[in-house]
Scaffold this motif. Structure first.
Motif: not given
Length: 137
Positions: A42-61
């Motif tokens: 799912k989309p990554a997020l930097a916010t404390a308490g709900s951090v999802i570290q970025g691993r990949l980039v979507a190449l389409r919707d």
């Protein structure tokens, strides 16, 4: 002009040759969104308490359940006001999947650099080969 991730992006180079790998989404995304894994992709997020570290980039919707192509190192166009050479980070708040040139600074926010601006409009991502980091305090 201030940096803006308008969400209207195009892939300039997938960075993975002619057949990029695919993942199945657990959260909807747009082309160019940074994705992470937390009970599914799912989309990554930097916010404390709900951090999802970025691993990949979507190449389409994609919608939940869709299988989409991804890359850890594409060049993405469609930003405005970027500063060439500036690092970019996953955004905070309601901006899941988006990037920012401003490093998150709240305690426990994710502060991992996920790419670098090549120009005012293009970002070179590199989300696969780095250690994760968070603001301590």
């Amino acid at each position: 002009m201030a940096f803006a991730d308008s969400g209207v992006r195009t892939i300039v180079n997938s960075g993975k040759g002619s057949t990029p790998p695919k993942i199945t989404l657990a959260g909807a995304c747009k082309v160019g969104d940074v994705l992470g894994y937390s009970s599914g992709w799912k989309p990554a997020l930097a916010t404390a308490g709900s951090v999802i570290q970025g691993r990949l980039v979507a190449l389409r919707d994609g919608a939940v359940g869709d299988e989409i192509p991804v890359s850890p190192c594409p060049v993405v166009d469609g930003y405005t006001g970027g500063t060439p050479g500036n690092p970019v980070y996953v955004a905070e708040g309601a901006n899941s999947g988006c990037i920012t040139e401003t490093i998150p600074d709240t305690a426990s926010d994710a502060t991992t650099q996920v790419g670098m601006m090549l120009s005012a409009t293009q970002c070179q991502f590199n989300v696969g080969g780095r250690a994760d980091s968070v603001v301590s305090g």
